[in-house]
Every structure is written in structure tokens, then in C-alpha cells.
Design a protein around this motif. Structure first.
Motif, PDB file in Angstrom:
ATOM      1  N   GLY A 287       0.423  -0.938   0.007  1.00  0.00           N
ATOM      2  CA  GLY A 287       0.244   0.321  -0.163  1.00  0.00           C
ATOM      3  C   GLY A 287       1.102   0.825  -0.087  1.00  0.00           C
ATOM      4  O   GLY A 287       0.818   2.233  -0.143  1.00  0.00           O
ATOM      5  N   LYS A 288       2.544   1.163   0.745  1.00  0.00           N
ATOM      6  CA  LYS A 288       2.816   2.358   0.236  1.00  0.00           C
ATOM      7  C   LYS A 288       4.104   2.015   0.138  1.00  0.00           C
ATOM      8  O   LYS A 288       5.035   3.323  -0.505  1.00  0.00           O
ATOM      9  CB  LYS A 288       3.063   2.834   2.385  1.00  0.00           C
ATOM     10  N   VAL A 289       4.829   1.366   0.086  1.00  0.00           N
ATOM     11  CA  VAL A 289       6.224   0.966  -1.075  1.00  0.00           C
ATOM     12  C   VAL A 289       5.967   0.554  -2.346  1.00  0.00           C
ATOM     13  O   VAL A 289       6.060   1.299  -2.872  1.00  0.00           O
ATOM     14  CB  VAL A 289       6.281  -0.428   0.089  1.00  0.00           C
ATOM     15  N   ALA A 290       5.337  -0.923  -2.344  1.00  0.00           N
ATOM     16  CA  ALA A 290       5.595  -1.057  -3.475  1.00  0.00           C
ATOM     17  C   ALA A 290       4.846  -0.340  -5.017  1.00  0.00           C
ATOM     18  O   ALA A 290       5.784  -0.358  -5.481  1.00  0.00           O
ATOM     19  CB  ALA A 290       4.683  -2.925  -3.475  1.00  0.00           C
ATOM     20  N   GLY A 291       3.773   0.034  -4.955  1.00  0.00           N
ATOM     21  CA  GLY A 291       3.234   1.554  -5.973  1.00  0.00           C
ATOM     22  C   GLY A 291       3.841   2.502  -5.860  1.00  0.00           C
ATOM     23  O   GLY A 291       3.922   2.938  -7.190  1.00  0.00           O
ATOM     24  N   GLN A 292       3.969   2.489  -5.397  1.00  0.00           N
ATOM     25  CA  GLN A 292       5.803   4.429  -5.212  1.00  0.00           C
ATOM     26  C   GLN A 292       7.220   4.005  -5.890  1.00  0.00           C
ATOM     27  O   GLN A 292       7.026   4.831  -6.980  1.00  0.00           O
ATOM     28  CB  GLN A 292       5.385   4.702  -3.968  1.00  0.00           C
ATOM     29  N   ILE A 293       6.608   2.507  -6.024  1.00  0.00           N
ATOM     30  CA  ILE A 293       8.396   2.060  -6.376  1.00  0.00           C
ATOM     31  C   ILE A 293       7.942   2.275  -7.610  1.00  0.00           C
ATOM     32  O   ILE A 293       8.831   2.014  -8.850  1.00  0.00           O
ATOM     33  CB  ILE A 293       8.768   1.365  -5.379  1.00  0.00           C
ATOM     34  N   GLU A 294       6.634   1.345  -7.999  1.00  0.00           N
ATOM     35  CA  GLU A 294       6.089   0.878  -9.165  1.00  0.00           C
ATOM     36  C   GLU A 294       6.432   2.493 -10.391  1.00  0.00           C
ATOM     37  O   GLU A 294       6.804   2.033 -11.098  1.00  0.00           O
ATOM     38  CB  GLU A 294       5.138   0.339  -9.571  1.00  0.00           C
ATOM     39  N   LEU A 295       5.411   3.441  -9.865  1.00  0.00           N
ATOM     40  CA  LEU A 295       5.996   4.874 -10.361  1.00  0.00           C
ATOM     41  C   LEU A 295       7.322   5.017 -10.659  1.00  0.00           C
ATOM     42  O   LEU A 295       6.895   5.326 -11.594  1.00  0.00           O
ATOM     43  CB  LEU A 295       5.398   6.015  -9.530  1.00  0.00           C
ATOM     44  N   VAL A 296       8.101   4.438  -9.514  1.00  0.00           N
ATOM     45  CA  VAL A 296       9.488   5.388 -10.778  1.00  0.00           C
ATOM     46  C   VAL A 296      10.382   4.661 -11.179  1.00  0.00           C
ATOM     47  O   VAL A 296      10.492   4.787 -11.995  1.00  0.00           O
ATOM     48  CB  VAL A 296      10.585   5.455  -9.135  1.00  0.00           C
ATOM     49  N   ARG A 297       9.625   3.163 -11.118  1.00  0.00           N
ATOM     50  CA  ARG A 297      10.341   2.051 -11.828  1.00  0.00           C
ATOM     51  C   ARG A 297      10.136   1.918 -13.461  1.00  0.00           C
ATOM     52  O   ARG A 297      10.768   1.948 -14.420  1.00  0.00           O
ATOM     53  CB  ARG A 297      10.251   0.606 -11.428  1.00  0.00           C
ATOM     54  N   GLN A 298       8.780   2.300 -13.367  1.00  0.00           N
ATOM     55  CA  GLN A 298       8.055   1.989 -14.909  1.00  0.00           C
ATOM     56  C   GLN A 298       8.392   3.807 -15.059  1.00  0.00           C
ATOM     57  O   GLN A 298       8.247   3.480 -16.518  1.00  0.00           O
ATOM     58  CB  GLN A 298       6.693   2.166 -14.033  1.00  0.00           C
ATOM     59  N   GLY A 299       8.513   5.033 -14.770  1.00  0.00           N
ATOM     60  CA  GLY A 299       8.200   5.758 -15.230  1.00  0.00           C
ATOM     61  C   GLY A 299       9.571   6.290 -15.576  1.00  0.00           C
ATOM     62  O   GLY A 299      10.109   7.691 -16.298  1.00  0.00           O
ATOM     63  N   LEU A 300      10.796   6.017 -14.879  1.00  0.00           N
ATOM     64  CA  LEU A 300      12.103   6.389 -15.428  1.00  0.00           C
ATOM     65  C   LEU A 300      11.998   6.444 -17.223  1.00  0.00           C
ATOM     66  O   LEU A 300      12.844   7.391 -17.258  1.00  0.00           O
ATOM     67  CB  LEU A 300      12.846   5.012 -15.545  1.00  0.00           C
ATOM     68  N   ALA A 301      11.457   5.183 -18.049  1.00  0.00           N
ATOM     69  CA  ALA A 301      11.825   5.483 -19.420  1.00  0.00           C
ATOM     70  C   ALA A 301      10.604   6.279 -19.785  1.00  0.00           C
ATOM     71  O   ALA A 301      10.535   6.620 -21.107  1.00  0.00           O
ATOM     72  CB  ALA A 301      11.361   4.187 -19.750  1.00  0.00           C
TER      73      ALA A 301
END
Lengths: 198, 198
Positions: A86-100
Motif C-alpha cells: 500500500g505504501k512502498v510497492a506502488g510508489q516504487i512502481e511509479l519510479v520503476r516504470q516512470g524512468l523510461a
């Protein structure tokens, strides 16, 4: 800038969205059930769909995070996993996929919270999640430059004292206006790898 | 004391086990494939079985944690989840289930690491996990007293420089002997909610 705002309908998200819009930015509001883009960022597939829909963005801002609050003797393994999701994975995913997806000088600004450093009873899952998020931000910063990443880590909001004040006895609250300024500083400034403690 | 040692067969676990045994403690060595008790602490059901088998213990000590190391552009959502499961969830489970199993003055000593505060490239999942663990320890401490909980957060071991030294350029290593003393301090001392930075 064209700014994607996740968690746009929450107390903080609403305020940050208004502040950034008032500064001339173009806001793409993301939330589960309302806003410009309706996606659940805790689902990686929905994050992909969200970025696909959003097109080019200059900055990603998140005020999205939810964790269970229960006494440590009542929290289950599933509750801690829910805090991670709820607080970690979702925000990491915003970054992980957002980098490109975001520009070479683009930035990410994520939400953490005071419990990373100053715990309260029934907050161990939330503390875990905030600690995870802040350490991730410091680590990601050294790999993604010149893209940038920061976290905003506020204590209880002055405006939320009526609801949550009893959980934070004697702790000085922070007005939403100050928290929003930390987002402005992260988005428009040049710092990276920072945790803005408020 | 009767001390349950999870991760007993690793580089650090082996050293800590010998040091605690040399100080007169009775060590119950837990590891997946060898040791006195063969259980995988990342599985909550196996943690239950382990405590059932162990009987009364005075302290729980962990040197068990594993996370993937990859460039941030290569880490998947599953890799971050693996880091959570491999270093955070298992150790939380030792505490969660251990609260009712160890003595009123019992203690937990968990393993974190330098990447919580000083990141290295390819270490963002490990940083996330270490940050999560340290914040959990601070939070748990205020709820479990008079039981105690601390984390040991070492940099690269002097004895591991041959294998990992290239990942930590210019960082002063710590000898296993000093790290083991932090475990002794946590187990035999009276501090709680501390992160012993080495």
C-alpha cells in the motif's frame, strides 16, 4: 511542467494539486475512483496503463500511501505485506516504470512520514513502510541521475488534528501549506536523494 | 541464556554463534538446510513450527536476510517483493510470533545493513529492505517493552572484502569480531529500539 499526481484526491493530494496548478503547472490527477486518470497504482499493470494514457510527463508526484494501524500483537503477516503493497510497492512502481517515461531532467517526489523516525503505538507497519520508502529514495537517486527523486516526510497535518491528533500527543503538527512547499521545492528545485522532514 | 540464532550458517551467523557460545550461552542454530533446527523463516508456518520445536528461549538473534542486487532499470516488482520477503517479512515474523514465546525480559536482535543510509549502485532493493527493518525495530520497541528489540547495521565485513570489496570503494570495512560484539551488547545489555551502526 506537466505533472502526474498520484493520490490526487486525498487530503494532501488535493492541496498539493491546487498549489502546483496555482504555480502554472499542468496537473494530471490520478486516483482510484476519480480524477483525470483512474488507476490503482498498487497494481503494476495499472501503472503501465496509466503511463501509457498519460503520455509525456515532466514530473511524477505522489501523495498515495495506505498502511494498516494495529497493535503489534494484532498485526498479521498479511497486514505487514499490505503496508508494503500500500505504501512502498506502488510508489516504487511509479519510479520503476516512470524512468523510461519522464524526461531526462524529470523528477519523482514520493510520500513518506514521521513514523519512519518517530514511532507511535500501533504504527509498526506504517513505520516499516516509511523506512523502506526513504531508504529506497536515497538509493534510487544515485542510479537515476540526472533524473531526480526525493521524499516528503511530514508529521501529522494541522488540518488533520481533529481526526488523528490523539495519536500524536505533544508532537507539533505541520500545516498542509508547508508540506505542499516541500513538493514545490522537490519538483522545481535541483536536489535529489533528499528526505524533506516536516 | 538459551538463544535462538536464525541464519546460523552464514558468514556472520557462524561468527556470532561461536561468540555467544564462548560467552556461555546455549545456542539453537536455525538455518534452512543445516543446524539444530531446519526451517525457512521466510515462511510464517515454518516460523511457527520452529518456535514450537525450540521451546522456551530467552533471546532471538537473526543474521538472516537476502535481497536481489541489480541495476534499478533491471529490478522488477517481483525483485522488490523478494527483498521484502527475504530480509523484512521473515525477521518481522520472528518478532511477531516470538513475542508470546520468549521471556518477559527477552530480546530480539535483527540484521540490517549500511545500505539503509549509504546506498550503492544496484542496491536499491537492499536499501529498501534495510530501511524497512530499522524503522520496524524503532517502532516495535515502544510496544513490546519490557521485551527488547535492536538492529545491527554493519557495513561490508573485513573478511568479505575479497568478494564484495569492489562494491564498497573507499568504505571502511568492519571486522566480524566488532559486529559480533554488537550482538552481545544487544542480547546481554539493556538497550532497546537501537540501530547499532558499525
Amino acid at each position: 511542467m506537466r505533472i502526474l499526481l498520484a493520490g490526487a484526491t486525498g487530503t494532501l493530494g488535493t492541496y498539493v494539486g491546487k498549489e502546483l496548478a496555482a504555480r502554472g503547472h499542468d496537473i494530471l490527477a490520478v486516483a482510484r475512483r476519480s480524477g483525470d486518470l483512474r488507476y490503482d497504482i498498487t497494481d503494476p499493470a495499472q501503472v503501465s496503463a496509466m503511463y501509457e494514457r498519460a503520455g509525456r510527463v515532466d514530473a511524477v508526484v505522489s501523495t498515495a500511501g495506505h498502511t494498516p494501524f494495529k497493535a503489534i500483537t494484532e498485526l498479521t503477516a498479511e497486514d505487514y505485506l499490505a503496508a508494503y503493497r500500500g505504501k512502498v510497492a506502488g510508489q516504487i512502481e511509479l519510479v520503476r516504470q516512470g524512468l523510461a517515461r519522464i524526461g531526462e531532467r524529470g523528477s519523482f517526489t514520493l510520500i513518506s512520514g514521521v513514523l519512519a523516525r518517530e514511532p507511535i503505538p500501533s504504527g509498526s507497519a506504517a513505520s516499516m513502510a516509511n523506512g523502506a520508502l526513504e531508504a529506497f529514495v536515497r538509493a534510487a537517486a544515485i542510479e537515476i541521475a540526472p533524473q531526480r527523486i526525493n521524499a516528503v516526510s511530514p508529521t501529522v497535518f494541522t488540518e488533520s488534528l481533529g481526526t488523528y491528533g490523539d495519536y500524536f500527543p505533544g508532537m507539533e503538527p505541520v500545516p498542509l501549506a508547508r508540506v505542499a512547499q516541500a513538493y514545490v521545492r522537490s519538483v522545481e528545485g535541483a536536489l535529489t536523494g533528499q528526505v524533506f522532514v516536516l
